[in-house]
Design a protein around this motif. Structure first.
Motif, PDB file in Angstrom:
ATOM      1  N   UNK A 268      78.168  51.708  46.332  1.00 33.91           N
ATOM      2  CA  UNK A 268      77.650  53.105  45.520  1.00 33.91           C
ATOM      3  C   UNK A 268      77.906  54.357  45.455  1.00 33.91           C
ATOM      4  N   UNK A 269      77.648  54.732  46.499  1.00 33.55           N
ATOM      5  CA  UNK A 269      78.120  55.902  47.020  1.00 33.55           C
ATOM      6  C   UNK A 269      79.400  56.563  47.533  1.00 33.55           C
ATOM      7  N   UNK A 270      79.449  57.429  47.361  1.00 39.43           N
ATOM      8  CA  UNK A 270      81.675  57.765  47.894  1.00 39.43           C
ATOM      9  C   UNK A 270      81.701  58.351  49.085  1.00 39.43           C
ATOM     10  N   UNK A 271      82.059  57.875  50.140  1.00 37.75           N
ATOM     11  CA  UNK A 271      82.388  58.726  51.682  1.00 37.75           C
ATOM     12  C   UNK A 271      81.997  59.965  51.321  1.00 37.75           C
ATOM     13  N   UNK A 272      80.917  61.069  52.590  1.00 36.38           N
ATOM     14  CA  UNK A 272      81.154  62.069  51.901  1.00 36.38           C
ATOM     15  C   UNK A 272      80.265  62.496  52.877  1.00 36.38           C
ATOM     16  N   UNK A 273      79.334  63.886  53.264  1.00 33.94           N
ATOM     17  CA  UNK A 273      77.717  64.483  53.534  1.00 33.94           C
ATOM     18  C   UNK A 273      76.744  63.633  53.157  1.00 33.94           C
ATOM     19  N   UNK A 274      75.544  63.624  53.429  1.00 36.47           N
ATOM     20  CA  UNK A 274      75.194  63.279  53.070  1.00 36.47           C
ATOM     21  C   UNK A 274      73.660  63.587  53.742  1.00 36.47           C
ATOM     22  N   UNK A 275      72.002  63.987  53.115  1.00 35.12           N
ATOM     23  CA  UNK A 275      70.970  64.007  53.827  1.00 35.12           C
ATOM     24  C   UNK A 275      70.641  62.776  54.137  1.00 35.12           C
ATOM     25  N   UNK A 276      70.163  62.198  54.798  1.00 35.51           N
ATOM     26  CA  UNK A 276      69.283  60.970  54.675  1.00 35.51           C
ATOM     27  C   UNK A 276      67.764  61.095  55.399  1.00 35.51           C
ATOM     28  N   UNK A 277      66.294  60.181  54.982  1.00 40.62           N
ATOM     29  CA  UNK A 277      65.687  60.856  55.000  1.00 40.62           C
ATOM     30  C   UNK A 277      64.685  59.040  54.795  1.00 40.62           C
ATOM     31  N   UNK A 278      63.881  59.085  55.909  1.00 37.79           N
ATOM     32  CA  UNK A 278      62.676  58.025  55.995  1.00 37.79           C
ATOM     33  C   UNK A 278      61.421  58.313  56.066  1.00 37.79           C
ATOM     34  N   UNK A 279      60.409  57.665  56.055  1.00 36.59           N
ATOM     35  CA  UNK A 279      59.440  58.321  56.045  1.00 36.59           C
ATOM     36  C   UNK A 279      58.311  57.422  57.577  1.00 36.59           C
ATOM     37  N   UNK A 280      57.804  58.167  57.434  1.00 29.34           N
ATOM     38  CA  UNK A 280      57.732  58.005  59.223  1.00 29.34           C
ATOM     39  C   UNK A 280      56.819  56.767  59.473  1.00 29.34           C
ATOM     40  N   UNK A 343      67.830  49.848  54.352  1.00 26.95           N
ATOM     41  CA  UNK A 343      66.872  49.324  52.947  1.00 26.95           C
ATOM     42  C   UNK A 343      65.666  50.233  52.696  1.00 26.95           C
ATOM     43  N   UNK A 344      64.980  51.156  53.590  1.00 23.44           N
ATOM     44  CA  UNK A 344      64.068  51.868  54.024  1.00 23.44           C
ATOM     45  C   UNK A 344      64.405  53.111  53.582  1.00 23.44           C
TER      46      UNK A 344
END
Length: 365
Positions: A268-280, A343-344
Motif C-alpha cells: 500500500x506504500x508508494x515507491x520512494x524514500x522513507x524513514x523506518x523504525x524498530x523498537x530495540x 512486521x514490527x
C-alpha cells in the motif's frame, strides 16, 4: 469540574514556550504531559499558566466554563508539586503539611485530623515531629506531596515530582501517587519526560514538542499508534532505532548494497524514500518469526543494567540499539547476527507522518 485551555500561546526568553495550545482536562481525570528529554517542550510552561504563575500572551484558561485567565494564584485553588523538594526547613513535617491549612484558618482539630490522614496515606506518620534535615529524599518528597494534597485542591499540578529520586524509590512512589490522585477526585496534571512513567501512571497523555501539542489520547493507544516520528520517539524508552531507506519495486534499499526484500505488507506504500523504525526490544539474537531479516553487524558496546542488556551494534550502513532481557557479555568489535521482524517495522514519510505501525501478531505473508 473541567479545565479548558483555548488557543494558549506563551513566549518565554524570546522563545515560543507554547504555540496555540487548546485542550480539555475532564473532571477527576489523570492527565500526563510528556516531552522529550533535553528539549524545551512546554510542559512546565503549561502547568504554570494553569496555576496562574504565568500569564499567556494569547488565549484563555477556563475552569468550569468560567474565564479565570486574569485570576491570581491564590484565587484558583490549585496545588503545585515541583520537581525540587520544597519544604520549610525551620518547620517540622507536621508544620510543613499543615501550613496551607493554617493560612486558611481551619479549626485546629480539623487540621490535626487532615494532617494525620494524609501522613498515614503517604507513609510519613512516624516523621511528623522531625525536621526536613532529618529526612531521606523519599520522605522529603512525600512531605511536599502531603502539603499539596492536604489542601483538597480542585486541581493538582505535578512537575516531574520524582525526577530527583533513585529508580526503585521513584517506582514505588509513582504507584502511591497514582492511587492517591485517583482517590482525590481532583483534576491531576502530571508532567514527565519518561514514557515508561507515563504508561505506568495510565490516564490520558498529551505529547508536547517545542511548545506544540502534537498528539493526545489514552496512554496505551498513543504508545501503539503514534502519529509521527516525534510522537514515536517520545513514547519509547529506549528510543526507536531510526534509519532511512528507499522502497523500490521488489526491495527496500539502505546504502549502496544492503537491502531486504519487500513483502506484501508494503504493497500500500508508494515507491520512494522513507524513514523506518524498530523498537530495540523487537530485535533479537535468534530468528523467531517467518519474516525475520538477518543483519551481520559488530558490537560497539554492551551495557548491562541489572537484569537487562543494552547492546550497541553497527554495520557499514546502520547503527542499532538492541534491548535484551538477561545479562549478555560481548567483546567490543566481535561479530554478531541480529534478526529484525519486518512486521514490527514503523514506516514514516519524509515529513515524519507515520504510515505503518508494527503488527501486534506475527506476520504470515
Amino acid at each position: 469540574m473541567t479545565i479548558q485551555l483555548s488557543n494558549i500561546s506563551l513566549v518565554s526568553n524570546k522563545m515560543k514556550a507554547l504555540n496555540d495550545v487548546s485542550l480539555t482536562f475532564e473532571a477527576g481525570s489523570l492527565n500526563i504531559l510528556v516531552g522529550m528529554r533535553g528539549v524545551v517542550s512546554g510542559k512546565t510552561s503549561l502547568l504554570r499558566v494553569i496555576a496562574g504563575l504565568e500569564r499567556s500572551h494569547t488565549g484563555a484558561v477556563l475552569f468550569d466554563n468560567t474565564d479565570i485567565t486574569k485570576l491570581s494564584v491564590q484565587m484558583r485553588n490549585v496545588a503545585f508539586v515541583h520537581q525540587q523538594f520544597i519544604n520549610y526547613t525551620h518547620m517540622t513535617v507536621r508544620q510543613n503539611i499543615s501550613s496551607p491549612l493554617d493560612v486558611a484558618k481551619l479549626p485546629a482539630n480539623e487540621i490535626k485530623i487532615k494532617v494525620q490522614t494524609i501522613a498515614r496515606q503517604l507513609n510519613i506518620e512516624s516523621c511528623l515531629e522531625q525536621f526536613p534535615s532529618d529526612l531521606s529524599g523519599g520522605q522529603l518528597q512525600r512531605t511536599a506531596l502531603a502539603r499539596a494534597l492536604v489542601k483538597d485542591a480542585r486541581v493538582i499540578l505535578l512537575d516531574e515530582p520524582l525526577l530527583n529520586l533513585d529508580y526503585k524509590l521513584r517506582e514505588a512512589l509513582r504507584d502511591e501517587i497514582r492511587d492517591l490522585l485517583r482517590k482525590t477526585g481532583a483534576i491531576a496534571v502530571y508532567a514527565t519526560n519518561d514514557p515508561n512513567e507515563a504508561l505506568a501512571l495510565g490516564g490520558k497523555v498529551f505529547l508536547f514538542d517545542e511548545g506544540n501539542l502534537i498528539q493526545q489520547g489514552d496512554a496505551a493507544l498513543v504508545y501503539r499508534e503514534p502519529i509521527n516520528i516525534a510522537a514515536a520517539r517520545m513514547m519509547h524508552e529506549p528510543e526507536l532505532n531510526l534509519f532511512k531507506g528507499v522502497l523500490v519495486e521488489n526491495e527496500i534499499v539502505f546504502g549502496a548494497k544492503l537491502y531486504f526484500p519487500k513483502n506484501a505488507r508494503f504493497s500500500s506504500i508508494k515507491q520512494g524514500q522513507y524513514t523506518f523504525g524498530v523498537k530495540p526490544s523487537h530485535l533479537s539474537l535468534l530468528p523467531t518469526n517467518d519474516d525475520d531479516f538477518e543483519f551481520s553487524m559488530h558490537v560497539k558496546l554492551a551495557e548491562i543494567s541489572g537484569s537487562e542488556t543494552f547492546l550497541h551494534i553497527a554495520s557499514q550502513h546502520l547503527n542499532f540499539l538492541v534491548h535484551l532481557a538477561g545479562v549478555h557479555e560481548y567483546r567490543i568489535d566481535s561479530p554478531i547476527k541480529i534478526y529484525l521482524p519486518l512486521h514490527k517495522l514503523f514506516v514514516f514519510s519524509e515529513d515524519g507522518t507515520c504510515l505503518m505501525r508494527p503488527l501486534s501478531i506475527p506476520y504470515n505473508g
